[in-house]
Design a protein around this motif. Structure first.
Motif, short mmCIF file in Angstrom:
data_model
loop_
_atom_site.label_atom_id
_atom_site.label_comp_id
_atom_site.label_asym_id
_atom_site.label_seq_id
_atom_site.Cartn_x
_atom_site.Cartn_y
_atom_site.Cartn_z
N TYR A 13 -7.16 -1.25 -1.63
CA TYR A 13 -6.04 -1.36 -0.68
C TYR A 13 -6.51 -2.03 0.59
O TYR A 13 -7.60 -1.75 1.09
CB TYR A 13 -5.53 0.05 -0.33
N VAL B 265 0.82 -1.21 0.00
CA VAL B 265 0.00 0.00 0.00
C VAL B 265 0.86 1.26 0.00
O VAL B 265 0.63 2.19 -0.78
CB VAL B 265 -0.95 -0.01 1.22
N SER C 79 -10.76 2.00 -0.21
CA SER C 79 -10.19 1.04 0.73
C SER C 79 -11.18 -0.08 0.98
O SER C 79 -12.36 0.15 1.22
CB SER C 79 -9.88 1.74 2.05
#
Ligand code: SF4
Length: 188
Positions: A154, A96, A185
């Motif tokens: 992510y 990430v 996310s």
């Protein structure tokens, strides 16, 4: 349940994210076993680069990349994964953000080698007489996967929580259905 074609790639990492996936497998094995792992290195199996090259473009539904980009080889593989995959998920802080190893980017590779090896920098040429000879990939400063390719999702953590990995594996089919992209996310 929709069957998802999956790929796993450990770029440059410490295997901690792999261990977290393995830890989570007991809970998500049933879900994972309903999907198809079409390429993986080195978790589950060690597929070859040429196996990935031979897949049609966008054949893989979801590619999960752990670890950062730390060599020309890492970059070459993630670029090919991008070409062959509909979605890429960066799993773990190294993937990430670059993670702790990316602190090395404050120095040049030559400076790091000086610090670690002194004047005896290792050769990239490895020759085992009568058996094989190979050239190791060129090392580059560690950086996030998104520095090389577009990342769709992510899942941070060093390593990510096992529960988060279970949630990710359990929701792979909805990832496909809902087409969640733009770097949202998956778990925060
Ligand atoms: Fe290892 Fe943490 Fe990087 Fe995962 S995020 S590869 S556990 S250092």
């Amino acid at each position: 349940m929709v069957t998802i074609r999956l790929a796993f790639y450990l770029s440059s990492g410490c295997m901690g994210c792999e261990m977290a996936i393995v830890d989570g497998l007991a809970e998500v094995y049933v879900e994972l076993s309903q999907h198809e792992i079409v390429w993986s290195a080195p978790l589950f199996t060690t597929s070859k680069y040429s196996d990935l090259e031979s897949l049609p473009d966008k054949y893989i539904d979801v590619a999960i990349v752990e670890g950062g980009i730390n060599s020309e080889e890492n970059e070459r593989v993630v670029r090919l994964l991008r070409k062959k995959s509909k979605k890429i998920i960066a799993l773990g802080t190294c993937a990430v953000h670059g993670g702790i190893p990316s602190l090395s980017s404050f120095h040049s590779v030559a400076e790091i080698f000086d610090e670690v090896y002194g004047e005896r920098h290792p050769s990239r040429q490895v020759v085992v007489e009568g058996k094989y000879s190979l050239t190791l990939p060129e090392i580059t400063p560690q950086r996030a996967v998104s520095s090389a390719v577009k990342v769709d999702h992510y899942l941070p953590g060093c390593p990510p929580k096992v529960e988060a990995i279970e949630r990710l594996i359990s929701s792979l089919d909805s990832l496909k259905d809902e087409w969640l992209i733009s770097g949202d996310s998956v778990c925060t």
